[in-house]
Write a protein that holds these residues in place. Structure first.
Motif, PDB file in Angstrom:
ATOM      1  N   PHE A 114       0.939  -1.250   0.165  1.00  0.00           N
ATOM      2  CA  PHE A 114      -0.033  -0.251  -0.112  1.00  0.00           C
ATOM      3  C   PHE A 114       0.819   1.335   0.039  1.00  0.00           C
ATOM      4  O   PHE A 114       0.489   2.256  -0.595  1.00  0.00           O
ATOM      5  CB  PHE A 114      -0.969   0.034   1.305  1.00  0.00           C
ATOM      6  CG  PHE A 114      -2.298  -0.680   0.913  1.00  0.00           C
ATOM      7  CD1 PHE A 114      -2.349  -1.958   0.689  1.00  0.00           C
ATOM      8  CD2 PHE A 114      -3.365   0.150   0.859  1.00  0.00           C
ATOM      9  CE1 PHE A 114      -3.393  -2.452   0.538  1.00  0.00           C
ATOM     10  CE2 PHE A 114      -4.664  -0.195   0.396  1.00  0.00           C
ATOM     11  CZ  PHE A 114      -4.719  -1.869   0.116  1.00  0.00           C
ATOM     12  N   LEU A 115       1.897   1.112   0.580  1.00  0.00           N
ATOM     13  CA  LEU A 115       2.936   2.456   0.614  1.00  0.00           C
ATOM     14  C   LEU A 115       3.487   2.597  -0.889  1.00  0.00           C
ATOM     15  O   LEU A 115       3.477   3.542  -1.177  1.00  0.00           O
ATOM     16  CB  LEU A 115       4.204   2.105   1.570  1.00  0.00           C
ATOM     17  CG  LEU A 115       5.301   3.104   1.638  1.00  0.00           C
ATOM     18  CD1 LEU A 115       4.595   4.625   1.966  1.00  0.00           C
ATOM     19  CD2 LEU A 115       6.250   2.983   2.634  1.00  0.00           C
ATOM     20  N   VAL A 116       3.921   1.682  -1.257  1.00  0.00           N
ATOM     21  CA  VAL A 116       4.446   1.625  -2.874  1.00  0.00           C
ATOM     22  C   VAL A 116       3.100   2.420  -3.622  1.00  0.00           C
ATOM     23  O   VAL A 116       3.301   3.006  -4.592  1.00  0.00           O
ATOM     24  CB  VAL A 116       4.908   0.309  -3.192  1.00  0.00           C
ATOM     25  CG1 VAL A 116       5.201   0.334  -4.724  1.00  0.00           C
ATOM     26  CG2 VAL A 116       5.882  -0.226  -2.294  1.00  0.00           C
ATOM     27  N   GLU A 117       1.971   1.885  -3.529  1.00  0.00           N
ATOM     28  CA  GLU A 117       0.928   2.352  -4.335  1.00  0.00           C
ATOM     29  C   GLU A 117       0.586   3.591  -4.080  1.00  0.00           C
ATOM     30  O   GLU A 117       0.590   4.546  -4.863  1.00  0.00           O
ATOM     31  CB  GLU A 117      -0.326   1.318  -4.308  1.00  0.00           C
ATOM     32  CG  GLU A 117      -0.258  -0.236  -4.745  1.00  0.00           C
ATOM     33  CD  GLU A 117      -0.206  -0.278  -6.275  1.00  0.00           C
ATOM     34  OE1 GLU A 117      -0.428   0.737  -6.819  1.00  0.00           O
ATOM     35  OE2 GLU A 117       0.725  -1.172  -6.559  1.00  0.00           O
ATOM     36  N   SER A 118       0.573   3.919  -2.751  1.00  0.00           N
ATOM     37  CA  SER A 118       0.507   5.567  -2.423  1.00  0.00           C
ATOM     38  C   SER A 118       1.587   6.401  -3.013  1.00  0.00           C
ATOM     39  O   SER A 118       0.954   7.467  -3.513  1.00  0.00           O
ATOM     40  CB  SER A 118       0.477   5.580  -0.889  1.00  0.00           C
ATOM     41  OG  SER A 118      -0.598   4.655  -0.270  1.00  0.00           O
ATOM     42  N   GLY A 124     -11.374  -5.300  10.845  1.00  0.00           N
ATOM     43  CA  GLY A 124     -10.608  -5.965   9.905  1.00  0.00           C
ATOM     44  C   GLY A 124      -9.653  -5.440   8.746  1.00  0.00           C
ATOM     45  O   GLY A 124      -9.472  -4.214   8.818  1.00  0.00           O
ATOM     46  N   GLY A 125      -9.566  -6.102   7.913  1.00  0.00           N
ATOM     47  CA  GLY A 125      -8.936  -5.967   6.800  1.00  0.00           C
ATOM     48  C   GLY A 125      -9.421  -4.649   6.018  1.00  0.00           C
ATOM     49  O   GLY A 125      -8.943  -4.179   5.108  1.00  0.00           O
ATOM     50  N   LEU A 126     -10.790  -4.385   6.301  1.00  0.00           N
ATOM     51  CA  LEU A 126     -11.394  -3.212   5.812  1.00  0.00           C
ATOM     52  C   LEU A 126     -10.570  -1.918   6.228  1.00  0.00           C
ATOM     53  O   LEU A 126     -11.019  -1.016   5.464  1.00  0.00           O
ATOM     54  CB  LEU A 126     -12.866  -3.041   6.379  1.00  0.00           C
ATOM     55  CG  LEU A 126     -13.846  -4.406   5.911  1.00  0.00           C
ATOM     56  CD1 LEU A 126     -15.357  -4.322   6.607  1.00  0.00           C
ATOM     57  CD2 LEU A 126     -13.837  -4.338   4.532  1.00  0.00           C
ATOM     58  N   LEU A 127      -9.910  -1.878   7.064  1.00  0.00           N
ATOM     59  CA  LEU A 127      -9.129  -0.755   7.302  1.00  0.00           C
ATOM     60  C   LEU A 127      -8.647  -0.311   6.085  1.00  0.00           C
ATOM     61  O   LEU A 127      -8.628   0.794   5.717  1.00  0.00           O
ATOM     62  CB  LEU A 127      -8.121  -0.906   8.551  1.00  0.00           C
ATOM     63  CG  LEU A 127      -7.415   0.565   8.866  1.00  0.00           C
ATOM     64  CD1 LEU A 127      -8.455   1.349   9.492  1.00  0.00           C
ATOM     65  CD2 LEU A 127      -6.100   0.190   9.734  1.00  0.00           C
ATOM     66  N   PHE A 128      -7.944  -1.167   5.262  1.00  0.00           N
ATOM     67  CA  PHE A 128      -7.282  -0.864   4.161  1.00  0.00           C
ATOM     68  C   PHE A 128      -8.101  -0.227   3.139  1.00  0.00           C
ATOM     69  O   PHE A 128      -7.725   0.598   2.332  1.00  0.00           O
ATOM     70  CB  PHE A 128      -6.471  -2.141   3.375  1.00  0.00           C
ATOM     71  CG  PHE A 128      -5.396  -2.725   4.276  1.00  0.00           C
ATOM     72  CD1 PHE A 128      -4.182  -1.998   4.113  1.00  0.00           C
ATOM     73  CD2 PHE A 128      -5.517  -3.740   5.277  1.00  0.00           C
ATOM     74  CE1 PHE A 128      -3.094  -2.543   4.802  1.00  0.00           C
ATOM     75  CE2 PHE A 128      -4.317  -4.276   5.765  1.00  0.00           C
ATOM     76  CZ  PHE A 128      -3.004  -3.642   5.618  1.00  0.00           C
ATOM     77  N   ILE A 129      -9.261  -1.010   3.048  1.00  0.00           N
ATOM     78  CA  ILE A 129     -10.524  -0.392   2.268  1.00  0.00           C
ATOM     79  C   ILE A 129     -11.005   0.800   2.621  1.00  0.00           C
ATOM     80  O   ILE A 129     -11.026   1.952   1.794  1.00  0.00           O
ATOM     81  CB  ILE A 129     -11.417  -1.538   2.048  1.00  0.00           C
ATOM     82  CG1 ILE A 129     -10.751  -2.771   1.379  1.00  0.00           C
ATOM     83  CG2 ILE A 129     -12.543  -0.877   0.879  1.00  0.00           C
ATOM     84  CD1 ILE A 129     -11.702  -3.919   1.463  1.00  0.00           C
ATOM     85  N   THR A 165       0.365   8.496   1.636  1.00  0.00           N
ATOM     86  CA  THR A 165       1.804   7.946   1.784  1.00  0.00           C
ATOM     87  C   THR A 165       2.435   8.463   3.183  1.00  0.00           C
ATOM     88  O   THR A 165       3.029   7.161   3.678  1.00  0.00           O
ATOM     89  CB  THR A 165       2.535   8.861   0.874  1.00  0.00           C
ATOM     90  OG1 THR A 165       2.113   8.730  -0.510  1.00  0.00           O
ATOM     91  CG2 THR A 165       4.231   8.359   1.046  1.00  0.00           C
ATOM     92  N   MET A 166       1.947   9.238   3.864  1.00  0.00           N
ATOM     93  CA  MET A 166       2.285   9.352   5.378  1.00  0.00           C
ATOM     94  C   MET A 166       1.636   8.281   6.214  1.00  0.00           C
ATOM     95  O   MET A 166       2.052   7.768   7.103  1.00  0.00           O
ATOM     96  CB  MET A 166       1.870  10.717   5.790  1.00  0.00           C
ATOM     97  CG  MET A 166       2.921  11.919   5.051  1.00  0.00           C
ATOM     98  SD  MET A 166       2.549  13.554   5.920  1.00  0.00           S
ATOM     99  CE  MET A 166       2.679  13.577   7.494  1.00  0.00           C
ATOM    100  N   PHE A 167       0.383   8.129   5.859  1.00  0.00           N
ATOM    101  CA  PHE A 167      -0.408   7.030   6.459  1.00  0.00           C
ATOM    102  C   PHE A 167       0.377   5.647   6.333  1.00  0.00           C
ATOM    103  O   PHE A 167       0.520   5.052   7.542  1.00  0.00           O
ATOM    104  CB  PHE A 167      -1.824   7.060   6.353  1.00  0.00           C
ATOM    105  CG  PHE A 167      -2.580   6.032   7.044  1.00  0.00           C
ATOM    106  CD1 PHE A 167      -3.074   6.201   8.205  1.00  0.00           C
ATOM    107  CD2 PHE A 167      -3.046   4.723   6.439  1.00  0.00           C
ATOM    108  CE1 PHE A 167      -3.612   5.328   8.941  1.00  0.00           C
ATOM    109  CE2 PHE A 167      -3.688   3.805   7.118  1.00  0.00           C
ATOM    110  CZ  PHE A 167      -4.155   4.045   8.598  1.00  0.00           C
ATOM    111  N   PHE A 168       0.546   5.264   5.162  1.00  0.00           N
ATOM    112  CA  PHE A 168       1.213   4.006   5.091  1.00  0.00           C
ATOM    113  C   PHE A 168       2.494   3.995   5.526  1.00  0.00           C
ATOM    114  O   PHE A 168       3.145   2.779   5.809  1.00  0.00           O
ATOM    115  CB  PHE A 168       0.936   3.385   3.576  1.00  0.00           C
ATOM    116  CG  PHE A 168      -0.494   3.195   3.647  1.00  0.00           C
ATOM    117  CD1 PHE A 168      -1.232   2.060   4.247  1.00  0.00           C
ATOM    118  CD2 PHE A 168      -1.403   3.633   2.820  1.00  0.00           C
ATOM    119  CE1 PHE A 168      -2.555   1.546   4.130  1.00  0.00           C
ATOM    120  CE2 PHE A 168      -2.831   3.341   2.778  1.00  0.00           C
ATOM    121  CZ  PHE A 168      -3.437   2.382   3.339  1.00  0.00           C
TER     122      PHE A 168
END
Ligand code: TRP
Length: 461
Positions: free
Chosen positions: A112-116, A278-283, A302-305
């Motif tokens: 997720f960091l890379v995608e952000s 759950g995994g929903l935090l990502f979503i 980006t900062m978040f991840f």
């Protein structure tokens, strides 16, 4: 025999141990469990458990480690109770199991960091389920994360673990504060704060909330498996472990509580249900950032991840260190070799967990059905249920039994430095808890959890 290092300073030890404690448990699991547990009600229970039950256990683990200067599987025999080594060994094994799924989540965070960074804010919304269902990609990112982890562990206590913690911990606080300030300016942020701070008392006695709050507190402080015995074993005899333990607990709690001040305003600002966990935090996060749009959302995401990745890193380092310390002392390996060998073994153990979200195969949600229940879970959830929800409190209970009934509280107290009235009060409270409170409370909770979780029997509500 390999020579044992010590932390260079008390601050270094505090930061390293706080780095172990502060992790995805605080930033990712705490807010969503708090969301499901009614916000403030969960928070209250969590704080009470932390002070009354978990802090004394943390102090015991660190005291055992410092006194024996050895890894958990040898610590007990150093005190003259070799039979108890089995508890230490079980802790090491259980830690490795927890690590094996934790590293996968750390890998997702890295992805997720890379995608952000690339500005792909819809990634989570569109591809989270594809990512977790893909064992190759999951293992790829987990392996990268593991390699970075092993690098720092291979450099040793002072040059690796202590140094990285000194940079990363202040960074975590700074990023978190900046994000919170931003979140508070969003529309509806205040609704989130209200949800977080005004308790719904009907939930205070809810068995699920109580159990979730206790296991959260355990997990968050890295208790029950001897991780802090390991870190404590690198503390020199001159240091004041009582004060250090207070600081470690405070910083862990602070980051968890602050995470709520970040997540709930964000969640409410986008009108999302705080119970979606759950995994929903990502979503959820991806929904929030992508609906904001623009460069500021890219920076924020980006900062978040980055925040999550850094917090996860000091935690994975401590997970790895537990098994590495054990292997170095048990098999007389050198640190560098041990770090990479153990890292590879953990990754192998992680493979079935990485296959747990596939559409087919034996490790997915049909992996095992608990007795008498309709509940059937995947391999990854099974490991989490057994190693984290069940074993951590049990391990904690055994450690408390050991400290209070076997090693004895007088000897434990000798490891602590009491400088003033405040210290004295804290120690009195901790000793009281260790002697009378923790064992019955944990025993009851473990029984209720096992009945509820694995047998579907709910004795309370
Ligand atoms: N405390 C860590 C977190 O909050 C997770 C954790 C649980 C842990 N047990 C541990 C870390 C043992 C290291 C060792 O994310």
């Amino acid at each position: 025999m390999q020579e044992r290092e010590n932390f260079q300073s008390r601050l270094g030890f505090i930061l390293a141990a706080a780095g172990s404690a502060i992790g995805l448990g605080n930033l990712y699991q705490f807010p969503f469990k708090a969301g499901q547990g009614g916000g403030a009600s969960f928070l209250i229970l969590y704080l009470i458990f932390t002070v009354v039950i978990c802090f004394p256990i943390l102090l015991s683990e660190i005291a055992i480690g410092r006194k024996t200067q050895s890894n958990p599987a040898k610590a007990y025999s150093n005190l003259g109770f070799p039979k108890w080594n089995i508890v230490g060994l079980m802790g090491v094994i259980c830690g490795a199991l927890i690590f094996s799924f934790y590293i996968l989540v750390a890998g997702w965070v890295l992805k997720f960091l890379v995608e952000s960074i690339q500005g792909n804010l819809v990634y989570g919304k569109e591809s989270f389920f594809t990512l977790i269902a893909d064992p190759y990609e999951t293992m790829l990112y987990a392996s990268i994360f593991m390699l970075i982890t092993a690098f720092f562990v291979s450099r040793g206590i002072k040059e690796g673990i202590e140094k990285i913690a000194k940079y990363v911990l202040p960074g975590i606080f700074i990023i978190l504060i900046i994000l919170i300030i931003y979140a508070l300016t969003l529309p509806n942020a205040f609704e989130g704060i209200k949800f977080y701070l005004i308790p719904d008392f009907s939930l205070l006695l809810d068995m699920n909330t109580i159990q979730a709050a206790l296991s959260q507190s355990f997990f968050s402080l890295s208790l029950g498996m001897g991780a802090l015995i390991t870190y404590g074993s690198y503390v020199s005899k001159k240091e004041n472990i009582l004060r250090a333990s207070i600081w470690i607990t405070l910083s862990d709690v602070t980051v968890a509580v602050l995470a709520g001040f970040l997540i709930f305003p964000l969640v409410f600002s986008q009108g999302i249900d705080p119970k979606s966990g759950g995994g929903l935090l990502f979503i959820t996060m991806s929904e929030i950032f992508s609906s904001m749009g623009g460069l500021s959302a890219v920076i924020l995401s980006t900062m978040f991840f980055l925040l999550l990745s850094l917090a996860a890193l000091t935690t994975t380092i401590s997970f790895l260190e537990v098994s590495v310390a054990y292997s170095i002392e048990k098999y007389d390996l050198n640190r560098k070799k041990a770090a990479y060998i153990v890292a590879a073994i953990i990754l192998i153990i992680a493979i079935p967990s990485a296959m747990s979200h596939m559409k087919s195969g034996i490790f997915n949600s049909g992996f095992i059905t608990y007795f008498n229940t309709e509940i059937s879970v995947s391999f990854m959830d099974f490991i989490e249920d057994i190693a984290s929800d069940f074993y951590l409190p049990l391990g904690g209970m055994l450690i408390v039994f050991f400290t209070s009934r076997v090693w004895k509280l007088v000897n434990f107290k000798e490891e602590l430095t009491i400088k003033n009235k405040f210290d004295e009060k804290i120690v009195t409270l901790a000793l009281f808890s260790l002697r009378y409170l923790i064992l019955p409370v944990l025993l009851l909770l473990i029984i209720l959890t096992v009945l509820n979780h694995f047998f579907g029997i709910n004795l309370i509500n």
